[in-house]
Design a protein around this motif. Structure first.
Motif, PDB file in Angstrom:
ATOM      1  N   TYR A   3       0.874  -0.981   0.064  1.00 16.96           N
ATOM      2  CA  TYR A   3      -0.084   0.008   0.152  1.00 16.96           C
ATOM      3  C   TYR A   3       0.930   1.331  -0.138  1.00 16.96           C
ATOM      4  O   TYR A   3       0.630   2.329   0.760  1.00 16.96           O
ATOM      5  CB  TYR A   3      -1.007   0.053   1.149  1.00 16.96           C
ATOM      6  N   ASN A   4       1.802   1.214  -0.863  1.00 14.38           N
ATOM      7  CA  ASN A   4       2.718   2.570  -1.098  1.00 14.38           C
ATOM      8  C   ASN A   4       3.258   2.620  -2.509  1.00 14.38           C
ATOM      9  O   ASN A   4       2.736   1.453  -3.453  1.00 14.38           O
ATOM     10  CB  ASN A   4       3.703   2.407  -0.022  1.00 14.38           C
ATOM     11  N   ASP A   5       3.908   3.592  -2.910  1.00 17.33           N
ATOM     12  CA  ASP A   5       4.527   3.708  -4.185  1.00 17.33           C
ATOM     13  C   ASP A   5       5.626   2.387  -4.569  1.00 17.33           C
ATOM     14  O   ASP A   5       5.433   2.015  -5.758  1.00 17.33           O
ATOM     15  CB  ASP A   5       5.441   5.061  -4.371  1.00 17.33           C
ATOM     16  N   PHE A   6       6.302   2.125  -3.603  1.00 17.94           N
ATOM     17  CA  PHE A   6       7.153   0.659  -3.814  1.00 17.94           C
ATOM     18  C   PHE A   6       6.231  -0.378  -4.317  1.00 17.94           C
ATOM     19  O   PHE A   6       6.846  -1.032  -5.009  1.00 17.94           O
ATOM     20  CB  PHE A   6       7.715   0.422  -2.551  1.00 17.94           C
ATOM     21  N   ALA A   7       5.279  -0.654  -3.549  1.00 19.31           N
ATOM     22  CA  ALA A   7       4.483  -1.952  -4.093  1.00 19.31           C
ATOM     23  C   ALA A   7       3.984  -1.738  -5.524  1.00 19.31           C
ATOM     24  O   ALA A   7       4.054  -2.289  -6.384  1.00 19.31           O
ATOM     25  CB  ALA A   7       3.215  -2.027  -3.015  1.00 19.31           C
ATOM     26  N   ILE A   8       3.534  -0.206  -5.904  1.00 17.29           N
ATOM     27  CA  ILE A   8       3.170  -0.272  -7.115  1.00 17.29           C
ATOM     28  C   ILE A   8       4.105  -0.466  -7.965  1.00 17.29           C
ATOM     29  O   ILE A   8       3.825  -0.817  -9.278  1.00 17.29           O
ATOM     30  CB  ILE A   8       2.327   1.275  -7.130  1.00 17.29           C
ATOM     31  N   MET A   9       5.056   0.024  -7.887  1.00 21.07           N
ATOM     32  CA  MET A   9       6.321  -0.039  -8.940  1.00 21.07           C
ATOM     33  C   MET A   9       6.690  -1.245  -9.014  1.00 21.07           C
ATOM     34  O   MET A   9       7.097  -1.758 -10.045  1.00 21.07           O
ATOM     35  CB  MET A   9       7.245   1.013  -8.469  1.00 21.07           C
ATOM     36  N   ILE A  10       6.781  -2.043  -7.885  1.00 20.75           N
ATOM     37  CA  ILE A  10       6.944  -3.611  -8.210  1.00 20.75           C
ATOM     38  C   ILE A  10       6.020  -4.204  -8.801  1.00 20.75           C
ATOM     39  O   ILE A  10       6.436  -4.873  -9.941  1.00 20.75           O
ATOM     40  CB  ILE A  10       7.046  -4.196  -6.680  1.00 20.75           C
ATOM     41  N   GLY A  11       4.723  -3.905  -8.744  1.00 22.82           N
ATOM     42  CA  GLY A  11       3.878  -4.606  -9.645  1.00 22.82           C
ATOM     43  C   GLY A  11       3.754  -4.267 -10.997  1.00 22.82           C
ATOM     44  O   GLY A  11       3.716  -5.008 -11.911  1.00 22.82           O
ATOM     45  N   MET A  12       4.090  -2.911 -11.347  1.00 18.97           N
ATOM     46  CA  MET A  12       4.296  -2.434 -12.706  1.00 18.97           C
ATOM     47  C   MET A  12       5.523  -3.018 -13.459  1.00 18.97           C
ATOM     48  O   MET A  12       5.574  -3.648 -14.388  1.00 18.97           O
ATOM     49  CB  MET A  12       4.705  -0.857 -12.828  1.00 18.97           C
ATOM     50  N   VAL A  13       6.693  -3.076 -12.515  1.00 21.30           N
ATOM     51  CA  VAL A  13       7.884  -3.730 -13.515  1.00 21.30           C
ATOM     52  C   VAL A  13       7.607  -4.955 -13.746  1.00 21.30           C
ATOM     53  O   VAL A  13       7.995  -5.617 -14.639  1.00 21.30           O
ATOM     54  CB  VAL A  13       9.159  -3.604 -12.395  1.00 21.30           C
TER      55      VAL A  13
END
Length: 273
Positions: free
Chosen positions: A137-147
């Protein structure tokens, strides 16, 4: 002749039904507002978007999409180059494609069990006395999912571009006295710019418009521009505002693509030495 005419008609109908008509509907809804008597032309939807709240969400979406694209390139180019030198590169590419055979939602849900407070990653960190960390639930998790989801879109075009290189050009570089690094910088990299630009486009566009990844891994407090568009169509029922946001996003993507340098020709930039 008849076969050509049939193919042309099929192409025109496909373009009309799935591109022109949907785009016209978005344009119509974006430039109109609902009134008591029906629809009327207005720019209110676009004016409403320039509220600081929506501009901040747009900026955040562009920022996360940019960094995820950069990470995909940093990971994707070396990987593509390395496997292209293997005896059986198609087998390695199969491992890249296999995760894409699964449903997009399932691939994203898997990261919840990996990054959750009681997930596998935190359990492993706990074994060495670290954590538990807030990885969800933060930018880190979103970027992991995108990558994770969009990395194959970067690898495939770059790998194809590398495999299509003429080996004689690389051999000529070595014959002229260039080192391995010089051959890569002056020959291989310039000749694969077409694949790089395709990979960047194929990665950035779905990343900036995604809503499933940010919804599942970012939580409701981390909306991206894709989430705002989805909410307008699915929950609030304001299709006019949702269409206006879609048009703005389309315009931004088009401008960025136009500003991106194109290098469709196979040519050298400067000498080898």
């Amino acid at each position: 002749m008849k076969k050509t005419s049939a193919s042309l008609i099929t192409y025109v109908l496909w373009t009309l039904l799935f591109i022109i008509i949907p785009l016209f509907l978005i344009l119509f809804l974006g430039f109109t507002v609902k009134t008591e008597t029906g629809m009327s032309f207005s720019l209110d939807n676009f004016k409403r978007f320039f509220d600081p709240i929506y501009l901040n969400i747009l900026w955040r979406s562009l920022k996360l999409a940019f960094f995820s694209t950069v990470i995909c390139f940093i990971l994707g180019y070396p990987f593509s180059y390395i496997i292209s030198k293997r005896k059986n590169p198609d087998m390695y590419m199969l491992f890249v494609l296999i995760p894409m055979w699964m449903n997009f939602l399932l691939r994203t849900y898997a990261w919840i069990s990996l990054l959750g407070r009681n997930g596998i990653v935190n359990r492993l960190l706990g074994l060495v006395g670290i954590g538990p960390l807030e990885l969800m639930y933060n930018d880190f998790a979103i970027m992991i999912g995108m990558v994770y989801n969009f990395l194959p879109f970067m690898i495939l075009p770059i790998f194809t571009a590398i495999m299509k290189l003429d080996p004689s050009l690389i051999e000529a570089g070595y014959d002229l006295g260039a080192s391995t690094s010089q051959v890569f910088r002056k020959v291989i990299f310039p000749l694969t710019k077409g694949g790089i630009m395709t990979g960047i486009t194929m990665t950035f566009i779905p990343a900036v418009s995604t809503f499933v990844i940010s919804q599942l891994l970012g939580g409701n407090n981390f909306n991206l521009i894709g989430n705002i568009i989805e909410q307008q169509f699915r929950f609030t029922g304001d299709w006019n505002f949702g269409s206006a946001i879609s048009l703005i996003l389309m315009a931004i993507i088009w401008i960025l693509m136009r500003l991106t340098p194109k290098d469709g020709e196979n040519r050298f930039e400067g000498g080898l030495i």
